[in-house]
Design a protein around this motif. Structure first.
Motif, mmCIF file in Angstrom:
data_model
loop_
_atom_site.group_PDB
_atom_site.id
_atom_site.type_symbol
_atom_site.label_atom_id
_atom_site.label_comp_id
_atom_site.label_asym_id
_atom_site.label_seq_id
_atom_site.Cartn_x
_atom_site.Cartn_y
_atom_site.Cartn_z
ATOM 1 N N THR A 215 0.840 -1.202 0.000
ATOM 2 C CA THR A 215 0.000 0.000 0.000
ATOM 3 C C THR A 215 0.873 1.250 0.000
ATOM 4 N N ALA A 216 0.446 2.279 -0.702
ATOM 5 C CA ALA A 216 1.173 3.550 -0.718
ATOM 6 C C ALA A 216 0.189 4.706 -0.681
ATOM 7 N N LEU A 217 0.586 5.782 -0.015
ATOM 8 C CA LEU A 217 -0.223 6.988 0.100
ATOM 9 C C LEU A 217 0.625 8.188 -0.290
ATOM 10 N N LEU A 218 -0.005 9.199 -0.823
ATOM 11 C CA LEU A 218 0.657 10.460 -1.137
ATOM 12 C C LEU A 218 0.078 11.537 -0.242
ATOM 13 N N VAL A 219 0.950 12.206 0.528
ATOM 14 C CA VAL A 219 0.506 13.246 1.470
ATOM 15 C C VAL A 219 1.406 14.465 1.338
ATOM 16 N N SER A 220 0.977 15.557 1.949
ATOM 17 C CA SER A 220 1.766 16.792 1.929
ATOM 18 C C SER A 220 2.791 16.795 3.053
ATOM 19 N N PRO A 221 3.941 17.429 2.829
ATOM 20 C CA PRO A 221 4.929 17.555 3.903
ATOM 21 C C PRO A 221 4.478 18.618 4.905
ATOM 22 N N PRO A 222 5.166 18.731 6.044
ATOM 23 C CA PRO A 222 4.850 19.827 6.973
ATOM 24 C C PRO A 222 5.023 21.182 6.284
ATOM 25 N N GLU A 223 4.332 22.185 6.786
ATOM 26 C CA GLU A 223 4.414 23.525 6.193
ATOM 27 C C GLU A 223 5.847 24.030 6.203
ATOM 28 N N ASN A 224 6.182 24.750 5.147
ATOM 29 C CA ASN A 224 7.496 25.383 4.994
ATOM 30 C C ASN A 224 8.636 24.372 4.852
ATOM 31 N N CYS A 225 8.306 23.136 4.523
ATOM 32 C CA CYS A 225 9.330 22.122 4.278
ATOM 33 C C CYS A 225 9.409 21.814 2.784
ATOM 34 N N VAL A 226 10.611 21.720 2.285
ATOM 35 C CA VAL A 226 10.839 21.305 0.901
ATOM 36 C C VAL A 226 11.515 19.943 0.966
ATOM 37 N N PRO A 227 10.771 18.873 0.745
ATOM 38 C CA PRO A 227 11.311 17.534 0.986
ATOM 39 C C PRO A 227 12.186 16.961 -0.123
ATOM 40 N N ASP A 228 12.209 17.590 -1.286
ATOM 41 C CA ASP A 228 12.867 16.985 -2.442
ATOM 42 C C ASP A 228 14.307 16.521 -2.184
ATOM 43 N N LYS B 29 5.835 16.263 -2.660
ATOM 44 C CA LYS B 29 4.956 15.552 -1.722
ATOM 45 C C LYS B 29 5.752 14.449 -1.018
ATOM 46 N N LEU B 30 5.069 13.687 -0.181
ATOM 47 C CA LEU B 30 5.683 12.557 0.501
ATOM 48 C C LEU B 30 4.908 11.295 0.171
ATOM 49 N N LEU B 31 5.615 10.302 -0.352
ATOM 50 C CA LEU B 31 5.025 8.995 -0.595
ATOM 51 C C LEU B 31 5.334 8.149 0.635
ATOM 52 N N ILE B 32 4.303 7.637 1.281
ATOM 53 C CA ILE B 32 4.497 6.872 2.506
ATOM 54 C C ILE B 32 3.842 5.494 2.370
ATOM 55 N N SER B 33 4.366 4.532 3.115
ATOM 56 C CA SER B 33 3.843 3.169 3.038
ATOM 57 C C SER B 33 4.086 2.453 4.361
ATOM 58 N N PRO B 34 3.181 1.544 4.750
ATOM 59 C CA PRO B 34 3.432 0.700 5.907
ATOM 60 C C PRO B 34 4.307 -0.498 5.567
ATOM 61 N N ALA B 35 4.775 -0.538 4.305
ATOM 62 C CA ALA B 35 5.592 -1.656 3.825
ATOM 63 C C ALA B 35 4.892 -2.982 4.070
ATOM 64 N N ASP B 36 3.580 -2.993 3.863
ATOM 65 C CA ASP B 36 2.795 -4.203 4.079
ATOM 66 C C ASP B 36 3.116 -5.249 3.023
ATOM 67 N N ALA B 37 2.890 -6.484 3.402
ATOM 68 C CA ALA B 37 3.133 -7.621 2.501
ATOM 69 C C ALA B 37 2.061 -8.662 2.778
ATOM 70 N N LYS C 78 -4.112 7.356 -2.904
ATOM 71 C CA LYS C 78 -3.725 6.076 -2.309
ATOM 72 C C LYS C 78 -3.898 4.982 -3.346
ATOM 73 N N TRP C 79 -3.032 3.992 -3.279
ATOM 74 C CA TRP C 79 -3.101 2.888 -4.230
ATOM 75 C C TRP C 79 -2.403 1.674 -3.626
ATOM 76 N N ALA C 80 -2.497 0.573 -4.338
ATOM 77 C CA ALA C 80 -1.826 -0.661 -3.914
ATOM 78 C C ALA C 80 -1.342 -1.401 -5.141
ATOM 79 N N GLY C 81 -0.311 -2.183 -4.956
ATOM 80 C CA GLY C 81 0.213 -3.026 -6.014
ATOM 81 C C GLY C 81 0.590 -4.378 -5.447
ATOM 82 N N LEU C 82 0.820 -5.322 -6.320
ATOM 83 C CA LEU C 82 1.200 -6.667 -5.891
ATOM 84 C C LEU C 82 2.671 -6.921 -6.216
ATOM 85 N N ARG C 83 3.386 -7.445 -5.226
ATOM 86 C CA ARG C 83 4.780 -7.869 -5.392
ATOM 87 C C ARG C 83 4.782 -9.375 -5.180
#
Length: 381
Positions: free
Chosen positions: A227-240, A260-268, A304-309
């Protein structure tokens, strides 16, 4: 005997046009007549198209790390005529933070990876990842060579190469049957029948189903949802400029992605082969783990999305002929490492399809045909 007008003839049929199928088809098309078969309307719709791939030599079991090393010059655009003219990697770096209760895991990782990574103190980890909560990391490791992979660019390179060599891509064409014949295989699809000496099973999460359809039997492939999610970083942060940050036990990761920030629980989570969708429990777990480790409040999920590995029982990929059925070749079980290992694995697999030695530069990294051969004894009863 005359061949019916609706029956095509070729040397090799490759099933699945994700990165595995597209890359091996392109390699084989240099010397063989190849048809690349894809059920979806566009190649890479499932796992390849949903990958947030990172190139790192510190990722995966030994054979994957060897294939990754052998793929690096291709991905960096240093193969000249044998690869992309431009690098398909963008500098990123991967940081592995560890809490005080994870130090044994960190020590084992450091021992296994050797000089691929450098050791960092807790303060150095925090300096490198400024939104990590103060005091969260006792220490860490850093892979400075890690990079983002231009997944679309790599995939398209192979598809274009395949077509330029005369390969035929059939999209939106579902596989209906596979029947062994005296001279190879009869491949039944919605658009007609193809006769080929060799079938390469590069169907990703569906590889065991393709083998069952052929009457070959499975290898025990297990698709696992990520699973993966796309969220915003904290204000005034440039995460690149930040590195990708992966928990030392791979319980989460956070990766900058175009502001943005791509985050995941690294689920399997084991899953049947399907058009994977995110589970709300995995989404909640992801947010909790990220907010625990980082000074980040996830107020809105932008996407948010999911893929299969897909994994084989021993965690290593299979590339080789099945001894139970002449002309049936497996290219499956790449797990979460399929993009970074694809260039070398495709060349190795193409050589094995043609019953030739694995290219020397790949063999020099420790990749042997016996390591890639389908492991029938590993199949669960």
């Amino acid at each position: 005997m005359a061949v019916a007008a609706d029956v095509k003839q070729c040397d090799v049929v490759v099933v699945g046009a994700g990165i595995a199928g597209a890359s091996v088809a392109a390699e084989l098309a240099e010397s063989r007549n190849v048809i690349l078969l894809e059920r979806e309307s566009q190649p890479g719709y499932h796992t390849t198209g949903r990958s947030a791939a990172v190139f790192t030599r510190a990722y995966g079991p030994p054979v994957i790390r060897a294939l990754t090393r052998a793929s690096e010059s291709f991905l960096r655009g240093k193969d000249g005529l044998a690869g992309p003219a431009e690098s398909q990697l963008r500098p990123r770096g991967v940081l592995f933070p560890a809490r005080s209760d994870q130090m044994d895991k960190l020590d084992r990782m450091a021992e296994e990876l050797g000089d691929t990574v450098e050791a960092l103190s807790g303060s150095q980890v925090r300096e490198m990842m400024p939104i990590l909560r103060d005091g969260y990391a006792a220490a860490g490791l850093y892979d400075a060579t890690a990079a983002d992979i231009e997944v679309h660019g790599v995939h398209q390179y192979y598809l274009k190469k395949f077509k330029s060599l005369g390969g035929e891509l059939q999209t939106g064409d579902e596989l209906l049957g596979l029947t062994a014949s005296g001279s190879g295989w009869e491949v039944e699809t919605r658009s007609g029948v193809i006769r080929a000496a060799v079938v390469v099973n590069a169907a990703g999460a569906w590889a065991d189903e393709v083998a069952e359809l052929a009457g070959v039997g499975s290898l025990g492939l297990v698709p696992k949802r990520r699973t993966a999610l796309l969220v915003s970083p904290p204000e005034n942060c440039v995460p690149d400029p930040w590195p990708m940050t992966v928990d030392v036990e791979e319980k989460f990761y956070l990766k900058p992605d175009a502001g943005k920030l791509l985050i995941s629980p690294a689920d399997a989570t084991p899953s049947p082969p399907c058009d994977a969708q995110p589970d709300e429990m995995d989404v909640a777990i992801c947010v909790d783990r990220i907010e625990t480790a980082f000074d980040l409040s996830v107020r809105r999920i932008e996407h948010k999305w999911a893929g299969l590995r897909s994994f084989l029982p021993d965690g290593c990929p299979a590339a080789g002929y099945d001894p139970r059925a002449a002309g049936f070749f497996w290219l499956a079980g790449q797990g979460g490492y399929g993009i970074q290992s694809a260039p070398a694995l495709a060349r190795a697999a193409a050589a094995l399809v043609l019953e030739m030695p694995i290219p020397s530069d790949i063999a020099d990294e420790g990749v042997e045909a016996s390591v890639l051969a389908p492991r029938l004894g590993k199949v669960a009863a």
